[in-house]
Design a protein around this motif. Sequence first.
Motif, PDB file in Angstrom:
ATOM      1  N   LEU A  57      95.448  -6.743 -17.491  1.00  0.00           N
ATOM      2  CA  LEU A  57      94.402  -5.976 -17.328  1.00  0.00           C
ATOM      3  C   LEU A  57      94.805  -4.450 -17.549  1.00  0.00           C
ATOM      4  O   LEU A  57      94.229  -3.426 -18.138  1.00  0.00           O
ATOM      5  N   CYS A  58      96.112  -4.259 -16.728  1.00  0.00           N
ATOM      6  CA  CYS A  58      96.674  -2.908 -16.985  1.00  0.00           C
ATOM      7  C   CYS A  58      96.987  -2.536 -18.646  1.00  0.00           C
ATOM      8  O   CYS A  58      96.749  -1.467 -19.080  1.00  0.00           O
ATOM      9  N   ASN A  59      97.366  -3.603 -19.197  1.00  0.00           N
ATOM     10  CA  ASN A  59      97.610  -3.437 -20.768  1.00  0.00           C
ATOM     11  C   ASN A  59      96.333  -2.867 -21.395  1.00  0.00           C
ATOM     12  O   ASN A  59      96.254  -2.049 -22.400  1.00  0.00           O
ATOM     13  N   LYS A  60      95.329  -3.501 -21.008  1.00  0.00           N
ATOM     14  CA  LYS A  60      93.818  -3.287 -21.670  1.00  0.00           C
ATOM     15  C   LYS A  60      93.449  -1.554 -21.441  1.00  0.00           C
ATOM     16  O   LYS A  60      92.968  -0.992 -22.197  1.00  0.00           O
ATOM     17  N   PHE A  61      93.701  -1.285 -20.092  1.00  0.00           N
ATOM     18  CA  PHE A  61      93.528   0.047 -19.544  1.00  0.00           C
ATOM     19  C   PHE A  61      94.154   1.095 -20.585  1.00  0.00           C
ATOM     20  O   PHE A  61      93.572   2.102 -21.018  1.00  0.00           O
ATOM     21  N   GLU A  62      95.601   0.748 -20.770  1.00  0.00           N
ATOM     22  CA  GLU A  62      96.342   1.560 -21.602  1.00  0.00           C
ATOM     23  C   GLU A  62      95.834   1.656 -23.085  1.00  0.00           C
ATOM     24  O   GLU A  62      96.036   2.682 -23.761  1.00  0.00           O
ATOM     25  N   ALA A  63      95.617   0.521 -23.517  1.00  0.00           N
ATOM     26  CA  ALA A  63      95.030   0.348 -25.118  1.00  0.00           C
ATOM     27  C   ALA A  63      93.765   1.332 -24.973  1.00  0.00           C
ATOM     28  O   ALA A  63      93.321   1.624 -26.388  1.00  0.00           O
ATOM     29  N   MET A  64      92.897   1.368 -23.979  1.00  0.00           N
ATOM     30  CA  MET A  64      91.569   2.138 -24.168  1.00  0.00           C
ATOM     31  C   MET A  64      92.106   3.742 -24.137  1.00  0.00           C
ATOM     32  O   MET A  64      91.130   4.382 -24.390  1.00  0.00           O
ATOM     33  N   GLY A  65      93.318   4.065 -23.925  1.00  0.00           N
ATOM     34  CA  GLY A  65      93.594   5.362 -24.010  1.00  0.00           C
ATOM     35  C   GLY A  65      93.647   6.095 -22.618  1.00  0.00           C
ATOM     36  O   GLY A  65      93.806   7.327 -22.528  1.00  0.00           O
ATOM     37  N   LYS A  70      98.381   6.951 -14.770  1.00  0.00           N
ATOM     38  CA  LYS A  70      97.509   6.507 -13.865  1.00  0.00           C
ATOM     39  C   LYS A  70      97.168   5.203 -13.666  1.00  0.00           C
ATOM     40  O   LYS A  70      96.420   4.762 -12.405  1.00  0.00           O
ATOM     41  N   VAL A  71      97.963   4.301 -14.252  1.00  0.00           N
ATOM     42  CA  VAL A  71      97.521   2.799 -14.287  1.00  0.00           C
ATOM     43  C   VAL A  71      98.638   1.864 -13.512  1.00  0.00           C
ATOM     44  O   VAL A  71      99.880   2.246 -13.563  1.00  0.00           O
ATOM     45  N   TYR A  72      98.081   1.060 -12.417  1.00  0.00           N
ATOM     46  CA  TYR A  72      99.127   0.440 -11.516  1.00  0.00           C
ATOM     47  C   TYR A  72      98.680  -0.722 -11.654  1.00  0.00           C
ATOM     48  O   TYR A  72      97.604  -1.246 -11.552  1.00  0.00           O
ATOM     49  N   PHE A  73      99.620  -1.774 -11.587  1.00  0.00           N
ATOM     50  CA  PHE A  73      99.635  -3.254 -11.351  1.00  0.00           C
ATOM     51  C   PHE A  73      99.356  -3.159  -9.786  1.00  0.00           C
ATOM     52  O   PHE A  73     100.533  -3.177  -9.231  1.00  0.00           O
ATOM     53  N   ALA A  74      98.157  -3.714  -9.591  1.00  0.00           N
ATOM     54  CA  ALA A  74      97.999  -4.121  -8.004  1.00  0.00           C
ATOM     55  C   ALA A  74      97.581  -5.561  -7.801  1.00  0.00           C
ATOM     56  O   ALA A  74      96.224  -5.576  -7.649  1.00  0.00           O
ATOM     57  N   PRO A  75      98.253  -6.425  -7.797  1.00  0.00           N
ATOM     58  CA  PRO A  75      97.725  -7.951  -7.773  1.00  0.00           C
ATOM     59  C   PRO A  75      97.197  -8.181  -6.263  1.00  0.00           C
ATOM     60  O   PRO A  75      97.560  -7.580  -5.324  1.00  0.00           O
ATOM     61  N   LEU A  76      96.308  -9.141  -6.292  1.00  0.00           N
ATOM     62  CA  LEU A  76      95.841  -9.766  -5.156  1.00  0.00           C
ATOM     63  C   LEU A  76      96.778 -10.595  -4.727  1.00  0.00           C
ATOM     64  O   LEU A  76      97.656 -11.267  -5.223  1.00  0.00           O
ATOM     65  N   GLY A  77      96.673 -11.007  -3.189  1.00  0.00           N
ATOM     66  CA  GLY A  77      97.463 -12.039  -2.674  1.00  0.00           C
ATOM     67  C   GLY A  77      96.833 -12.875  -1.730  1.00  0.00           C
ATOM     68  O   GLY A  77      95.451 -12.767  -1.851  1.00  0.00           O
ATOM     69  N   VAL A  78      97.501 -13.886  -1.014  1.00  0.00           N
ATOM     70  CA  VAL A  78      96.736 -14.897  -0.219  1.00  0.00           C
ATOM     71  C   VAL A  78      97.735 -14.854   0.840  1.00  0.00           C
ATOM     72  O   VAL A  78      98.951 -14.638   0.968  1.00  0.00           O
ATOM     73  N   ASP A  79      97.204 -15.340   2.016  1.00  0.00           N
ATOM     74  CA  ASP A  79      97.995 -15.835   3.025  1.00  0.00           C
ATOM     75  C   ASP A  79      98.902 -16.980   3.094  1.00  0.00           C
ATOM     76  O   ASP A  79      98.378 -18.166   2.786  1.00  0.00           O
ATOM     77  N   VAL A  80     100.327 -16.903   3.087  1.00  0.00           N
ATOM     78  CA  VAL A  80     101.102 -18.074   2.704  1.00  0.00           C
ATOM     79  C   VAL A  80     101.918 -18.210   4.194  1.00  0.00           C
ATOM     80  O   VAL A  80     102.265 -19.285   4.178  1.00  0.00           O
ATOM     81  N   GLU A  81     102.276 -17.320   4.860  1.00  0.00           N
ATOM     82  CA  GLU A  81     102.903 -17.198   5.957  1.00  0.00           C
ATOM     83  C   GLU A  81     102.768 -18.657   6.821  1.00  0.00           C
ATOM     84  O   GLU A  81     103.712 -19.208   7.456  1.00  0.00           O
ATOM     85  N   ASP A  82     101.457 -19.083   7.028  1.00  0.00           N
ATOM     86  CA  ASP A  82     101.174 -20.199   8.112  1.00  0.00           C
ATOM     87  C   ASP A  82     101.130 -21.627   7.064  1.00  0.00           C
ATOM     88  O   ASP A  82     100.813 -22.463   7.675  1.00  0.00           O
TER      89      ASP A  82
END
Length: 285
Positions: A57-65, A70-82
């Motif tokens: 998705l970040c690459n798509k943003f950059e390809a759009m110009g 301004k573009v940041y890779f910000a992945p989602l996460g899940v609770d793994v600790e437990d």
Amino acid sequence: MLFRSLAAVISRRNGRPLVVTSHGGDLNLTEKLPVLRFLAFRVGRSADAVLGVSRALCNKFEAMGIDREKVYFAPLGVDVEDRQSNRGLPVKPVQHEGGLLVLYVGSLSARKSVLTLLKALSLVQDRGTKVRAVIAGNGPERKTLARVAASLGLLGVEFLGECPPDQVQRRLAEADVLVMPSLSEGRPVAIMEAMANNLPVVASDIPGNNELVTHRVTGLLFPVGDSTRLAEAIQMLAKDPLLRQRLGAAGHDRLISDGLTGSEVVKAHREVYERVTRRKADNQI
């Protein structure tokens, strides 16, 4: 996209930073509708930061110009600790008399390609391998998919409809494998939830999926839309409990090593917002 356009206007008027996040679905639509692509570009150009949950998705943003800074890779996460890794624990056989239990979690839309899964299950069944499937989710394709399952003579396919989070967790604990056959994705939380539960994943080889699943390391990948290759992957896992355990444990470990736990993702997002806020303040001096 319309709401983001409005947010961009309001943000510029009150001087506050505007941060836009894409999970993939909205950006995928821009490839089909030029007017949405134009709106996405305008919003991205107006924003102080644009966050993508996958590198694709970040690459798509950059390809759009949109400015790369301004573009940041910000992945989602899940609770793994437990949820502990099953590495080194005794290997579990298939848990159910009806055979390997395959789980799908997600919407029932054409983009998710659940039809590919049903065709694959039919091939597996025809080859004499016992298999059951639970389809958790709802959407416009549900009635059609139920009719297809019946026409294929599939045994033991259950359509649950929309499921609350606690029921999804219970189904993940019961399943032997998660399948994600989508045509396009952002970065599926369902895959990460499966990995957190030491569940092996079989996924279509598309951007987003293949950032999480490395073939034969943290799961199995198959060519998008290829029900024959998906059937082969399901059969491989049905016959090899050691492989199921190894892939499940490796997926769990990947979440931790890649910082995809809930606490690490919150910290990373906070750092992005603080950086953007500081930059906005500096530019206003």
